[in-house]
Design a protein around this motif. Structure first.
Motif, PDB file in Angstrom:
ATOM      1  N   ARG A 199      20.610   3.111 -29.903  1.00 28.64           N
ATOM      2  CA  ARG A 199      19.229   2.611 -29.845  1.00 28.64           C
ATOM      3  C   ARG A 199      18.220   3.676 -30.274  1.00 28.64           C
ATOM      4  O   ARG A 199      17.244   3.378 -30.958  1.00 28.64           O
ATOM      5  N   VAL A 200      18.455   4.917 -29.857  1.00 33.34           N
ATOM      6  CA  VAL A 200      17.542   6.028 -30.161  1.00 33.34           C
ATOM      7  C   VAL A 200      18.393   7.161 -30.730  1.00 33.34           C
ATOM      8  O   VAL A 200      18.842   8.041 -29.992  1.00 33.34           O
ATOM      9  N   PRO A 201      18.667   7.171 -32.020  1.00 32.44           N
ATOM     10  CA  PRO A 201      19.648   8.094 -32.598  1.00 32.44           C
ATOM     11  C   PRO A 201      19.381   9.577 -32.325  1.00 32.44           C
ATOM     12  O   PRO A 201      20.327  10.360 -32.251  1.00 32.44           O
ATOM     13  N   ASN A 202      18.135   9.954 -32.151  1.00 39.15           N
ATOM     14  CA  ASN A 202      17.837  11.377 -31.940  1.00 39.15           C
ATOM     15  C   ASN A 202      17.756  11.771 -30.467  1.00 39.15           C
ATOM     16  O   ASN A 202      17.380  12.903 -30.143  1.00 39.15           O
ATOM     17  N   ILE A 203      18.120  10.867 -29.567  1.00 41.64           N
ATOM     18  CA  ILE A 203      18.034  11.183 -28.142  1.00 41.64           C
ATOM     19  C   ILE A 203      19.079  12.242 -27.797  1.00 41.64           C
ATOM     20  O   ILE A 203      20.189  12.264 -28.345  1.00 41.64           O
ATOM     21  N   GLN A 204      18.748  13.134 -26.875  1.00 42.57           N
ATOM     22  CA  GLN A 204      19.597  14.289 -26.555  1.00 42.57           C
ATOM     23  C   GLN A 204      20.509  14.073 -25.353  1.00 42.57           C
ATOM     24  O   GLN A 204      21.300  14.944 -25.007  1.00 42.57           O
ATOM     25  N   GLY A 205      20.385  12.923 -24.709  1.00 41.84           N
ATOM     26  CA  GLY A 205      21.215  12.655 -23.541  1.00 41.84           C
ATOM     27  C   GLY A 205      20.860  11.309 -22.945  1.00 41.84           C
ATOM     28  O   GLY A 205      20.190  10.487 -23.573  1.00 41.84           O
ATOM     29  N   SER A 206      21.289  11.086 -21.722  1.00 43.21           N
ATOM     30  CA  SER A 206      21.062   9.815 -21.043  1.00 43.21           C
ATOM     31  C   SER A 206      19.849   9.896 -20.127  1.00 43.21           C
ATOM     32  O   SER A 206      19.794  10.775 -19.262  1.00 43.21           O
ATOM     33  N   PRO A 207      18.874   9.004 -20.273  1.00 42.56           N
ATOM     34  CA  PRO A 207      17.774   8.967 -19.300  1.00 42.56           C
ATOM     35  C   PRO A 207      18.248   8.319 -18.003  1.00 42.56           C
ATOM     36  O   PRO A 207      18.813   7.231 -18.022  1.00 42.56           O
ATOM     37  N   VAL A 208      18.035   9.009 -16.904  1.00 36.87           N
ATOM     38  CA  VAL A 208      18.471   8.483 -15.605  1.00 36.87           C
ATOM     39  C   VAL A 208      17.241   7.943 -14.866  1.00 36.87           C
ATOM     40  O   VAL A 208      16.751   8.528 -13.900  1.00 36.87           O
ATOM     41  N   HIS A 209      16.774   6.799 -15.341  1.00 37.98           N
ATOM     42  CA  HIS A 209      15.508   6.224 -14.880  1.00 37.98           C
ATOM     43  C   HIS A 209      15.392   6.156 -13.357  1.00 37.98           C
ATOM     44  O   HIS A 209      14.375   6.547 -12.774  1.00 37.98           O
ATOM     45  N   ASP A 210      16.442   5.637 -12.720  1.00 39.39           N
ATOM     46  CA  ASP A 210      16.320   5.244 -11.321  1.00 39.39           C
ATOM     47  C   ASP A 210      16.372   6.399 -10.334  1.00 39.39           C
ATOM     48  O   ASP A 210      16.147   6.200  -9.140  1.00 39.39           O
ATOM     49  N   ILE A 211      16.632   7.581 -10.822  1.00 35.59           N
ATOM     50  CA  ILE A 211      16.658   8.723  -9.913  1.00 35.59           C
ATOM     51  C   ILE A 211      15.250   9.268  -9.646  1.00 35.59           C
ATOM     52  O   ILE A 211      15.014   9.931  -8.634  1.00 35.59           O
ATOM     53  N   LEU A 212      14.298   8.941 -10.529  1.00 35.40           N
ATOM     54  CA  LEU A 212      12.978   9.552 -10.382  1.00 35.40           C
ATOM     55  C   LEU A 212      12.215   9.105  -9.131  1.00 35.40           C
ATOM     56  O   LEU A 212      11.510   9.925  -8.537  1.00 35.40           O
ATOM     57  N   PRO A 213      12.303   7.848  -8.700  1.00 34.75           N
ATOM     58  CA  PRO A 213      11.660   7.537  -7.414  1.00 34.75           C
ATOM     59  C   PRO A 213      12.189   8.391  -6.259  1.00 34.75           C
ATOM     60  O   PRO A 213      11.430   8.787  -5.368  1.00 34.75           O
ATOM     61  N   LEU A 214      13.474   8.687  -6.278  1.00 34.84           N
ATOM     62  CA  LEU A 214      14.051   9.545  -5.233  1.00 34.84           C
ATOM     63  C   LEU A 214      13.559  10.968  -5.376  1.00 34.84           C
ATOM     64  O   LEU A 214      13.268  11.651  -4.384  1.00 34.84           O
ATOM     65  N   MET A 215      13.458  11.440  -6.615  1.00 36.25           N
ATOM     66  CA  MET A 215      12.892  12.763  -6.852  1.00 36.25           C
ATOM     67  C   MET A 215      11.446  12.816  -6.343  1.00 36.25           C
ATOM     68  O   MET A 215      10.993  13.823  -5.811  1.00 36.25           O
ATOM     69  N   GLY A 216      10.728  11.703  -6.514  1.00 35.89           N
ATOM     70  CA  GLY A 216       9.353  11.657  -6.044  1.00 35.89           C
ATOM     71  C   GLY A 216       9.237  11.813  -4.543  1.00 35.89           C
ATOM     72  O   GLY A 216       8.295  12.445  -4.040  1.00 35.89           O
ATOM     73  N   LYS A 273       0.855  -1.192   0.000  1.00 29.27           N
ATOM     74  CA  LYS A 273       0.000   0.000   0.000  1.00 29.27           C
ATOM     75  C   LYS A 273       0.890   1.241   0.000  1.00 29.27           C
ATOM     76  O   LYS A 273       2.050   1.192   0.371  1.00 29.27           O
ATOM     77  N   ASN A 274       0.309   2.338  -0.421  1.00 32.17           N
ATOM     78  CA  ASN A 274       1.046   3.612  -0.512  1.00 32.17           C
ATOM     79  C   ASN A 274       2.234   3.488  -1.469  1.00 32.17           C
ATOM     80  O   ASN A 274       3.367   3.846  -1.138  1.00 32.17           O
ATOM     81  N   VAL A 275       1.954   2.972  -2.664  1.00 30.05           N
ATOM     82  CA  VAL A 275       2.980   2.777  -3.678  1.00 30.05           C
ATOM     83  C   VAL A 275       2.900   3.889  -4.718  1.00 30.05           C
ATOM     84  O   VAL A 275       1.819   4.235  -5.194  1.00 30.05           O
ATOM     85  N   SER A 276       4.063   4.426  -5.079  1.00 28.33           N
ATOM     86  CA  SER A 276       4.180   5.349  -6.206  1.00 28.33           C
ATOM     87  C   SER A 276       5.084   4.699  -7.238  1.00 28.33           C
ATOM     88  O   SER A 276       6.189   4.251  -6.909  1.00 28.33           O
ATOM     89  N   ILE A 277       4.609   4.631  -8.488  1.00 25.82           N
ATOM     90  CA  ILE A 277       5.321   3.940  -9.558  1.00 25.82           C
ATOM     91  C   ILE A 277       5.809   4.959 -10.574  1.00 25.82           C
ATOM     92  O   ILE A 277       5.060   5.858 -10.979  1.00 25.82           O
ATOM     93  N   TYR A 278       7.067   4.799 -10.999  1.00 25.64           N
ATOM     94  CA  TYR A 278       7.677   5.709 -11.971  1.00 25.64           C
ATOM     95  C   TYR A 278       8.035   4.887 -13.210  1.00 25.64           C
ATOM     96  O   TYR A 278       9.110   4.294 -13.293  1.00 25.64           O
ATOM     97  N   PRO A 279       7.123   4.828 -14.179  1.00 32.05           N
ATOM     98  CA  PRO A 279       7.328   3.995 -15.367  1.00 32.05           C
ATOM     99  C   PRO A 279       8.120   4.726 -16.443  1.00 32.05           C
ATOM    100  O   PRO A 279       8.497   5.897 -16.295  1.00 32.05           O
ATOM    101  N   LEU A 280       8.335   4.035 -17.556  1.00 33.34           N
ATOM    102  CA  LEU A 280       9.038   4.641 -18.678  1.00 33.34           C
ATOM    103  C   LEU A 280       8.331   5.897 -19.184  1.00 33.34           C
ATOM    104  O   LEU A 280       8.977   6.759 -19.789  1.00 33.34           O
ATOM    105  N   ASN A 281       7.040   6.012 -18.937  1.00 33.56           N
ATOM    106  CA  ASN A 281       6.304   7.224 -19.329  1.00 33.56           C
ATOM    107  C   ASN A 281       7.024   8.488 -18.897  1.00 33.56           C
ATOM    108  O   ASN A 281       7.017   9.498 -19.613  1.00 33.56           O
ATOM    109  N   VAL A 282       7.644   8.445 -17.704  1.00 33.82           N
ATOM    110  CA  VAL A 282       8.365   9.619 -17.211  1.00 33.82           C
ATOM    111  C   VAL A 282       9.878   9.410 -17.208  1.00 33.82           C
ATOM    112  O   VAL A 282      10.636  10.328 -17.518  1.00 33.82           O
ATOM    113  N   THR A 283      10.333   8.199 -16.871  1.00 32.34           N
ATOM    114  CA  THR A 283      11.786   8.015 -16.713  1.00 32.34           C
ATOM    115  C   THR A 283      12.531   8.131 -18.035  1.00 32.34           C
ATOM    116  O   THR A 283      13.694   8.558 -18.053  1.00 32.34           O
TER     117      THR A 283
END
Length: 315
Positions: free
Chosen positions: A229-246, A183-193
């Motif tokens: 993998r994504v030639p037009n990407i502008q940098g590195s996605p730092v997926h795992d930092i977003l739960p901490l940001m949350g 309970k009280n779970v917050s999920i940070y999916p690829l939608n944001v990460t």
């Protein structure tokens, strides 16, 4: 003192960036780390944690070995092309770092009992170890204040299959257990990460400030992979930092609440399912609690907070 966090991770590049971030902020206090299989083996993950702890001067952090394989019983598949054979890109931690942490998983119990209802769990890898706690210690897990989990892709392309993200795909059984009982779970999916981008210019500026010499080699390596993998990407996605940001900045995100179910078999394996219809929300998913799913975030706020913490300058 910051908020008390028990961190479960498979300690690849973005996990490492997340841990460095926690060291440089006073808003989060990591009180324990569970090293799991995922990006790399459990043994390498534990070595990486010990190496990072030494580099950032936090050798007093309790490190515990987590799961070696998923609840499906499959032999884990690792991704050296993404994180490198040692999980930290070009960085190869010394092989003589002790791995005595590997068989002390139940140190988690001591940490939960010590901090009781102020403890927050952050999970950035497979959910196998966390699910194990719900199987063995369901009553104890009721003392957890909240959970912040990186994983899933809700009505969004996956990164392992067209519909599935790696953490949920790697152990869909465990993911289902967690979302059934936690309970009280917050999920940070690829939608944001996937949009939490750190550009090369940001990396170079952080490196120039000298607060850590780890960010540049880690994210330069990660960016090289993502450009292929994504030639037009502008940098590195730092997926795992977003739960901490949350945890730190709840208003950075837009959330939707839904019960969550994870597909366990077939071509949909690992797909994260929620009810995103705003006109009809039946409570029909196995009587599961409703969880928060981050569906959008404020990149400008992310940029300012990330750069402020990593450089010790106000942005």
């Amino acid at each position: 003192m910051g908020k008390k966090v028990l961190f479960f991770g498979d300690i690849g590049i973005d996990d490492a960036i997340a841990l460095i971030f926690t060291y440089l902020t006073d808003k989060i206090d990591i009180v324990g780390i569970v090293a799991d299989y995922g990006n790399v083996s459990r043994e390498i993950a534990a070595r990486n944690v010990r190496y990072l702890a030494g580099k950032i001067g936090k050798m007093d952090i309790k490190i515990m070995g987590g799961a070696q394989r998923s609840m499906t019983g499959e032999v884990p598949v690792y991704y050296p092309e993404i994180h490198g054979f040692h999980g930290l890109g070009p960085i190869v931690p010394p092989s003589d770092i002790p791995a005595e942490e590997l068989e002390n998983f139940f140190g988690v119990i001591e940490i939960i009992e010590r901090y009781k209802e102020e403890i927050i769990i952050v999970n950035t890898g497979r959910l196998t170890s966390l699910a194990t706690m719900f199987i063995l210690y369901g009553d104890l897990m009721k003392q957890i204040k909240s959970y912040y989990i990186m994983g899933g892709a809700f009505l969004y392309p996956g990164n392992v299959t067209p519909v599935s993200e790696a953490n949920f795909y790697g152990d869909p059984v465990a993911a289902n257990l967690v979302f059934k009982y936690a309970k009280n779970v917050s999920i940070y999916p690829l939608n944001v990460t996937q949009r939490a981008i750190v550009t090369p210019e940001m990396v170079n500026y952080i490196h120039s400030k000298g607060k850590t010499d780890l960010v540049k080699p880690l994210l330069d390596y990660y960016y090289d992979f993502y450009k292929k993998r994504v030639p037009n990407i502008q940098g590195s996605p730092v997926h795992d930092i977003l739960p901490l940001m949350g945890i730190m900045y709840d208003d950075m995100f837009t959330y939707y609440e839904s019960q969550i179910l994870i597909a366990e078999n077939g071509t949909a394996r690992g797909q994260s399912v929620g009810d995103f219809r705003n006109f009809f929300t039946p409570e029909n998913l196995d009587n599961r609690p409703r969880q928060r799913v981050a569906v959008n975030f404020d990149y400008n706020k992310f940029f300012k907070e990330f750069m402020t913490v990593m450089t010790k300058e106000q942005f």
